[in-house]
Design a protein around this motif. Structure first.
Motif, PDB file in Angstrom:
ATOM      1  N   LEU A  21       0.809  -1.207   0.000  1.00  0.00           N
ATOM      2  CA  LEU A  21       0.000   0.000   0.000  1.00  0.00           C
ATOM      3  C   LEU A  21       0.850   1.268   0.000  1.00  0.00           C
TER       4      LEU A  21
ATOM      5  N   SER B  72       1.139   4.464  -2.745  1.00  0.00           N
ATOM      6  CA  SER B  72       0.199   4.950  -3.749  1.00  0.00           C
ATOM      7  C   SER B  72       0.603   4.620  -5.179  1.00  0.00           C
TER       8      SER B  72
ATOM      9  N   TYR C 281      -1.187   1.317  -6.021  1.00  0.00           N
ATOM     10  CA  TYR C 281      -2.625   1.034  -5.956  1.00  0.00           C
ATOM     11  C   TYR C 281      -3.522   2.251  -6.166  1.00  0.00           C
ATOM     12  N   LEU C 282      -2.956   3.392  -6.552  1.00  0.00           N
ATOM     13  CA  LEU C 282      -3.737   4.617  -6.674  1.00  0.00           C
ATOM     14  C   LEU C 282      -4.896   4.481  -7.656  1.00  0.00           C
TER      15      LEU C 282
ATOM     16  N   ILE D 222      -6.323  -3.170   2.091  1.00  0.00           N
ATOM     17  CA  ILE D 222      -6.797  -2.967   0.730  1.00  0.00           C
ATOM     18  C   ILE D 222      -8.318  -2.865   0.706  1.00  0.00           C
TER      19      ILE D 222
ATOM     20  N   CYS E 224      -9.281   0.741   1.360  1.00  0.00           N
ATOM     21  CA  CYS E 224      -9.111   1.523   0.136  1.00  0.00           C
ATOM     22  C   CYS E 224     -10.325   1.372  -0.775  1.00  0.00           C
ATOM     23  N   TRP E 225     -10.751   0.141  -0.986  1.00  0.00           N
ATOM     24  CA  TRP E 225     -11.869  -0.122  -1.892  1.00  0.00           C
ATOM     25  C   TRP E 225     -13.172   0.459  -1.340  1.00  0.00           C
TER      26      TRP E 225
ATOM     27  N   PHE F 146     -13.203   4.164  -1.842  1.00  0.00           N
ATOM     28  CA  PHE F 146     -13.496   4.539  -3.227  1.00  0.00           C
ATOM     29  C   PHE F 146     -14.986   4.417  -3.508  1.00  0.00           C
TER      30      PHE F 146
END
Length: 285
Positions: free
Chosen positions: A66, A68, A71-72, A98, A101-102, A105
């Motif tokens: 992780l 950026s 995985y940005l 992760i 992050c998802w 988003f």
């Protein structure tokens, strides 16, 4: 598409892009008929399309760690694939966090996702993605491809991995971001291809000046968390791999340095086939 190849879609180390620079890390592995995305730095979506991939066929993604530049563009890739016709499950394998992050988003795009479901009749993107947190050891076996992982050394992160992809006929190892470690030599033993990050020692002071807003902590990070090209070459030699590809290049956008400098850096440490990564290079397996 060719049956078995690796395409280095983005070969720049670090998240920044400047005029004339390459894009951050992303890769496409085509093994046993499967299209596997490895890391999703900025530019991954365009890179996949440029390789001829239909985004609606996206099904398998690995994230090494992780930072950026790895995985940005994960969320935007999945959303763009969805608008391009994706309607089947996508499995994402990555380190702890992760999922956060998802979910973040999805929260940021909720209004758009809901609107397109209602107004365009699309399936719910939130139902199409499955997150799998990885650890060292066997990660996945699917369609004749076995994926294993080891923790590499990329402080201050702990959940950061090198990945091995094996079929009955092919073995490819992706180092991820790492300082030189003996464990990687064993992990990559006899691989057909080792994709390893690399730095040019003499170019780091100039890079510090171009970054402009980093302190001596940035240099300290590079030195403790990454691998010089000559050390990547030594790892490849000790592992007895068939071919070596240098990627995640630090720097990749300094006009004072080119492919010959990378070749010179590994000379005397590696005498096998060498690929100096550039965006879009395809390595047949």
């Amino acid at each position: 598409m060719s049956k078995d190849f690796v395409a280095l879609l983005g070969t720049k180390g670090g998240p920044a892009i400047r005029p004339g620079s390459s894009m951050p890390t992303s890769n496409l592995f085509c093994l046993n008929g499967q299209q596997i995305v490895v890391d999703c730095g900025l530019g991954v979506t365009r890179g996949l399309v440029d390789q001829g991939m239909q985004l609606k066929d996206l099904s398998l993604i690995f994230i090494s760690h992780l930072h950026s530049d790895h995985y940005l563009e994960l969320g935007p890739l999945l959303h763009t694939a969805w608008t391009a016709g994706l309607q089947s499950r996508v499995d994402i394998y990555g380190p702890a966090g992760i999922d956060v992050c998802w979910e973040g988003f999805l929260a940021s795009m909720k209004a758009d996702i809901d609107l397109r479901i209602e107004d365009e009749g699309r399936p719910d993107l939130r139902d199409l993605v499955a997150i799998h947190v990885i650890d060292s050891g066997k990660v996945m076996e699917r369609g004749g491809v076995t994926v294993t992982a080891i923790r590499n050394e990329h402080p201050p992160l702990i959940d950061t991995f090198a990945l091995s992809f094996r079929t009955d006929s092919t073995h490819v190892v992706f180092s991820g971001d790492t300082a030189p470690i003996e464990a990687l030599e064993d992990f990559a033993k006899g691989a057909d291809l080792l994709i390893h990050e690399a730095m040019l020692e003499s170019a780091l002071p100039g890079l510090m000046e171009r970054v402009g807003n980093g302190s001596d902590k940035l240099m300290a990070h590079w030195l403790r968390s990454h691998t010089f090209a000559h050390d990547a070459a030594r790892t490849a030699t000790r592992a007895g791999v068939g071919r070596l590809a240098l990627s995640h290049l630090i720097p990749s956008d300094d006009p004072a340095y080119g492919a010959q400098d990378w070749q010179d850096a590994v000379a005397g440490h590696w005498d096998g086939p060498l690929f100096v990564g550039h965006d879009g290079i395809r390595i047949e397996l």
